[in-house]
Design a protein around this motif. Structure first.
Motif, PDB file in Angstrom:
ATOM      1  N   ASP A  79      54.673  32.811  57.024  1.00  0.00           N
ATOM      2  CA  ASP A  79      54.707  33.718  55.871  1.00  0.00           C
ATOM      3  C   ASP A  79      54.861  32.938  54.572  1.00  0.00           C
ATOM      4  OD1 ASP A  79      54.478  35.870  57.591  1.00  0.00           O
ATOM      5  OD2 ASP A  79      56.554  36.555  57.341  1.00  0.00           O
ATOM      6  N   VAL A  83      52.156  32.948  51.489  1.00  0.00           N
ATOM      7  CA  VAL A  83      52.512  33.337  50.125  1.00  0.00           C
ATOM      8  C   VAL A  83      52.186  32.209  49.143  1.00  0.00           C
ATOM      9  CG1 VAL A  83      54.425  33.964  48.590  1.00  0.00           C
ATOM     10  CG2 VAL A  83      54.198  35.073  50.830  1.00  0.00           C
ATOM     11  N   GLU A  86      48.497  32.363  48.493  1.00  0.00           N
ATOM     12  CA  GLU A  86      48.117  33.503  47.647  1.00  0.00           C
ATOM     13  C   GLU A  86      48.499  33.272  46.191  1.00  0.00           C
ATOM     14  OE1 GLU A  86      46.104  35.723  48.569  1.00  0.00           O
ATOM     15  OE2 GLU A  86      46.218  35.434  50.734  1.00  0.00           O
ATOM     16  N   VAL A 141      51.672  39.371  49.089  1.00  0.00           N
ATOM     17  CA  VAL A 141      52.935  38.853  48.562  1.00  0.00           C
ATOM     18  C   VAL A 141      53.989  39.959  48.558  1.00  0.00           C
ATOM     19  CG1 VAL A 141      54.068  37.947  46.476  1.00  0.00           C
ATOM     20  CG2 VAL A 141      51.868  37.003  47.211  1.00  0.00           C
ATOM     21  N   CYS A 145      57.417  39.485  50.984  1.00  0.00           N
ATOM     22  CA  CYS A 145      58.556  38.948  50.243  1.00  0.00           C
ATOM     23  C   CYS A 145      59.684  39.958  50.071  1.00  0.00           C
ATOM     24  CB  CYS A 145      58.092  38.471  48.868  1.00  0.00           C
ATOM     25  SG  CYS A 145      56.964  37.069  48.986  1.00  0.00           S
ATOM     26  N   TRP A 148      59.547  39.710  44.184  1.00  0.00           N
ATOM     27  CA  TRP A 148      58.680  38.808  43.439  1.00  0.00           C
ATOM     28  C   TRP A 148      58.608  39.320  42.006  1.00  0.00           C
ATOM     29  CZ3 TRP A 148      54.078  40.074  40.976  1.00  0.00           C
ATOM     30  CH2 TRP A 148      53.559  41.339  41.268  1.00  0.00           C
ATOM     31  N   ALA A 163      58.349  34.258  43.923  1.00  0.00           N
ATOM     32  CA  ALA A 163      58.488  35.109  45.109  1.00  0.00           C
ATOM     33  C   ALA A 163      59.610  34.564  45.971  1.00  0.00           C
ATOM     34  CB  ALA A 163      57.170  35.135  45.894  1.00  0.00           C
TER      35      ALA A 163
END
Length: 169
Positions: A79, A83, A86, A141, A145, A148, A163
């Motif tokens: 993960d 992120v 991204e 995201v 998360c 963020w 994030a």
């Protein structure tokens, strides 16, 4: 699953080994588990996304997230890497490229920050359409998360998109 946590951005919650969190405004997290923040300069870097992922993967190794001891720990590390991809991709596509990636963590939260010179504000595409190509970065995201956000550079153009993800338990 909620994407909002019960405490304000930058507050990592109460310390499990100490008294409840104070009522004063929290300071932004700046230290990794060994008293440092990892920084990667990305101005003009070729291959910024894979470079940022490799940098973050090494930090996760150094901090004991990798190699993962359980499926949950492996998923948490994946993960984090998604992120990072991204956020850096968004900076490349929509904000004149990333300037810097910052990674820090403590026992509860890992924080990612991507600094860029862009003027736009990232936001999940609404309504989200899973079958539509592209435009899923901030939705991903938001889903992965704890929290963020965006902090504008007070000294001129640019911003930091940050994030926070939960550390594996």
């Amino acid at each position: 699953m909620s994407t909002t946590r019960p405490y304000p951005p930058g507050d990592r919650g109460p310390d499990p080994d100490g008294p409840a969190a104070s009522a004063s405004p929290p300071a932004p997290p700046t230290a990794g588990p060994i008293g440092q923040i990892r920084r990667l300069r990305l101005i003009g870097a070729s291959g910024a996304v894979p470079r940022a992922r490799d940098f973050t993967r090494q930090a996760l190794r150094d901090w004991g997230w990798l190699p993962a001891s359980t499926a949950d720990h492996r998923a948490a590390a994946e993960d984090v890497l998604l992120v990072v991809s991204e956020l850096v991709t968004n900076a490349c596509l929509h904000a004149e490229g990333p300037e810097e990636l910052r990674v820090s963590c403590n026992a509860k939260v890992l924080r990612l920050e991507v600094v860029d010179l862009g003027t736009g504000t990232p936001a999940p595409r609404t309504p989200h359409r899973a079958g539509r190509p592209g435009g899923h970065g901030m939705f991903i995201v938001q889903r992965l998360c704890l929290d963020w956000g965006v902090v504008r550079n007070v000294e001129g153009s640019g911003k930091t998109v940050w994030a926070e993800l939960a550390a594996p338990g």
